[in-house]
Design an enzyme around this catalytic site. Structure first.
Site, PDB file in Angstrom:
ATOM      1  CG  ASP A 189      -5.872  -7.013  -7.525  1.00 51.77           C
ATOM      2  OD1 ASP A 189      -4.817  -7.302  -6.947  1.00 51.77           O
ATOM      3  OD2 ASP A 189      -6.754  -6.296  -7.012  1.00 51.77           O
ATOM      4  CD  GLU A 236     -10.934  -1.486  -8.033  1.00 51.97           C
ATOM      5  OE1 GLU A 236     -12.107  -1.176  -7.690  1.00 51.97           O
ATOM      6  OE2 GLU A 236      -9.949  -1.325  -7.292  1.00 51.97           O
ATOM      7  CD  GLU A 266      -3.091  -0.925   0.218  1.00 54.19           C
ATOM      8  OE1 GLU A 266      -3.107   0.087  -0.501  1.00 54.19           O
ATOM      9  OE2 GLU A 266      -3.936  -1.826   0.122  1.00 54.19           O
ATOM     10  CB  THR A 295      -1.998  -1.000  -9.199  1.00 50.82           C
ATOM     11  OG1 THR A 295      -3.255  -1.664  -9.132  1.00 50.82           O
ATOM     12  CG2 THR A 295      -1.425  -0.841  -7.803  1.00 50.82           C
ATOM     13  NE  ARG A 339      -3.754   2.905  -0.504  1.00 50.78           N
ATOM     14  CZ  ARG A 339      -5.007   2.843  -0.088  1.00 50.78           C
ATOM     15  NH1 ARG A 339      -5.626   3.928   0.299  1.00 50.78           N
ATOM     16  NH2 ARG A 339      -5.662   1.705  -0.047  1.00 50.78           N
TER      17      ARG A 339
END
Ligand code: DMJ
Length: 603
Positions: free
Chosen positions: A360, A494, A227, A580, A231
């Site tokens: 994913d 998404e 994360e 992503t 991010r």
């Protein structure tokens, strides 16, 4: 026969030497005693300090008894010597302390202050802003999306500033365990590139100032490596490339250094979490058999390649290439990658495979590694193609009602359920169409369109026109959630992400129409006076809020919506690859550049 006889000369020689040695001995004895007397005298008559100064080595306690003689004069001079020794020890202590302080200061500066980085050529940065859309209705829609971004940002600015996220109903800061106990301003870092792209300059400057003055990674917090990478490092790198402001690059590198200890495992597969201060890593308690997660350790490549490019430090590149090599050597059940891998043993955990949660972005980053390398990383492309082929064979199915969906593979059994997270794959298939093997470009664009359609259906079949977290294709069910804990919508991007990619590749107006439906639904059901909140049940006309404004709402959902109503000249896909978390990173022309620690690229 010859009998040896002594000649007179020869026989007399020893005798002669014996006589001389005696006299020599006598003279030598005399000289020696004179010398000893001199030395003895010198020892007593030389000034005291000349004897003691050289003991200033911390050996004072051992040596003092030797100079502490009972004779009065000696005693006095011994005391003086001791005094001097004590003084110099104190001086020495003070000097050591000063030196220590200096080292500590230097270390602190090193930790906090910017480290100089080698100058590297800025990759081609094109299309970072565009004009207003020429069509008035498109402009109006885009303005509305910018206004929503401003509302989300201003609310966070007012009620949650510096916290990771915002509670828009309670109007206060919020955080989750992915950020540990830290207050790292996740929303600011995740949102600044969106502010920049939308031309919200004042807000961007405000965010930059906070990052400059407050973003400090020397905190005792256990954070998620994945994360924080997507991010924070992704957000900071994108802000750097878009704006050219060095501070973003420096902060990204400071943080990246703190993540490196996570790779200290027996296999080099990183831990899921790392303590930013101690560097101690561990895995999530819920993960199968102490495993690391495929989508987590497999979603570092883009950012880490950029870090090596910008710093000249090969470590980042080598860490992610090591992961790739290790995976390439492993057996894959049915050609599929399980979601769990044990970082101690290097063995797969449960044989679950998913293109949604836990799997994913691993697939996404294989494709994007190839795109980001200016299509020179053919190994990544081949790995992507093989993985997608196995996924299509085992996980992609058509429902009775004709909807194409991606199920979940669990120990040899296909669960006919698709997560909201898996809806990103529509965009991925479209993005990967060009360059796919056996002339299957058309096939993959079509597959992307079918997934986009299915995911739109999952929205359209709800009361709020917002998609549930997971939906089924079983026992007469078509794209609807059954379980209460799968009916929520938490401002996820998404589905909108797929609309945007499909729009870019086809310009079919239905994608803008579907995107606009989502804007209206979010504004109607998720907007509150303190920002935007997720909702707990998309099938209820009277939904309750979850009271969280997720940072990815600003980083991704609103950014993709804005891009959907912008021209293709804004962040063209030939020049930019989105990580992503929707942070755009420029293509690195690795055909012309050799990264430190890598082999020259071959086309
Ligand atoms: C984002 O943080 C990223 O898109 C990630 O890859 C998974 N999903 C969340 C938002 O839903």
């Amino acid at each position: 026969m010859l009998i040896p006889t002594l000649s007179p000369g020869a026989s007399s020689f020893p005798h002669h030497r014996a006589t001389l040695r005696l006299s020599e001995k006598f003279i030598l004895l005399l000289i020696l005693s004179a010398f000893i007397t001199l030395c003895f005298g010198a020892f007593f008559f030389l000034p005291d300090n000349s004897k003691h100064k050289r003991f200033d080595l911390g050996l004072e306690d051992v040596l003092i008894p030797h100079i502490d003689t009972p004779k009065e004069g000696k005693h006095a001079s011994g005391q003086e010597a001791k005094e001097k020794l004590r003084k110099s020890r104190e001086e020495l202590k003070a000097e050591i302390q000063t030196e220590k302080n200096k080292v500590m200061e230097d270390l602190k500066k090193k930790d906090v202050g910017p480290k100089p980085l080698p100058p590297v050529p800025m990759p081609k940065v094109v299309g970072v802003s565009d004009g207003e859309p020429p069509e008035p209705d498109v402009k109006e829609k885009r303005d509305k999306i910018r206004e929503m971004m401003k509302h989300a940002w201003d609310s966070y600015r007012q009620y949650g500033w510096g916290h990771n996220e915002l509670k828009p109903i309670a109007k206060k800061g919020h955080s989750t365990n992915i950020f540990g106990s830290s207050q790292l301003g996740a929303t600011i870092v995740d949102a600044v590139d969106t502010l920049y792209i939308m031309g919200l300059h004042e807000e961007f400057k405000d965010g930059q100032e906070w990052i400059e003055q407050n973003l400090d990674f020397s905190v005792n917090a256990e954070v998620s490596v994945f994360e924080v990478n997507i991010r924070f490092i992704g957000g900071l790198l994108a802000a750097y490339y878009l704006s050219g402001q060095e501070v973003f690059k420096l902060k990204a590198v400071q943080l990246a250094e703190k993540l490196l200890p996570a790779f200290n495992t027996p296999t080099g597969i990183p831990w899921a979490m790392v303590n930013l201060k101690s560097g101690v890593g561990r895995n999530w308690g819920w993960a199968s058999a102490g495993s690391s997660i495929l989508a987590e350790f497999g979603t570092l490549h883009m950012e880490f390649v950029h870090l090596t490019y910008l710093t000249g430090n090969p470590a980042y590149y080598q860490k992610v290439m090591h992961i790739r090599k290790l995976l390439a050597k492993m057996d894959r059940p049915n050609g599929l990658y399980p979601n769990y891998l044990n970082p101690r043993t290097g063995r797969w955990g449960q044989h679950h495979t998913s293109v949604g949660g836990l799997g994913d972005s691993f697939y996404e980053y294989l494709l994007k590694a190839w795109l980001m390398s200016d299509k020179t990383d053919t190994e990544a492309r081949k790995t992507y193609d093989d993985a997608i082929e196995a996924i299509e064979r085992h996980l992609v199915r058509k429902s009775n009602g004709g909807l194409t969906f991606i199920g979940e593979w669990k120990n040899g059994h296909l669960e006919r359920k698709m997560g909201h997270l898996a809806c990103f794959a529509g965009g991925m298939f479209a993005l990967g169409a060009d360059g796919s093997p056996d002339d299957k470009a058309g096939h993959y664009l079509q597959l992307g369109a079918e997934i986009a359609h299915t995911c739109h259906e999952s929205y359209d079949r709800t009361v709020l026109k917002l998609g549930p977290e997971a939906f089924k294709f079983d026992s007469g069910l078509e794209a609807v959630a059954v379980r209460q804990n799968e009916k929520y919508y938490i401002l996820r991007p998404e589905v909108i992400e797929t609309y945007w990619y499909m729009w870019r590749f086809t310009h079919d107006p239905k994608y803008r129409q579907w995107g606009w439906e989502a804007v209206q639904a979010i504004d109607k059901y998720c907007r509150v006076s303190g920002g935007f909140s997720g909702v707990k049940d998309v099938y209820s006309s009277n939904p309750t809020y979850d009271d969280v404004q997720q940072s990815f709402f600003l980083a991704e959902t609103l950014k993709y919506l804005y891009l959907l109503f912008s021209s293709d000249d804004l962040l063209p896909l030939e020049n930019w690859v989105f990580n992503t978390e929707a942070h755009p990173l420029p293509v690195l022309h690795l055909g012309n550049i050799t990264l430190p620690g890598s082999e020259p690229a071959q086309r």
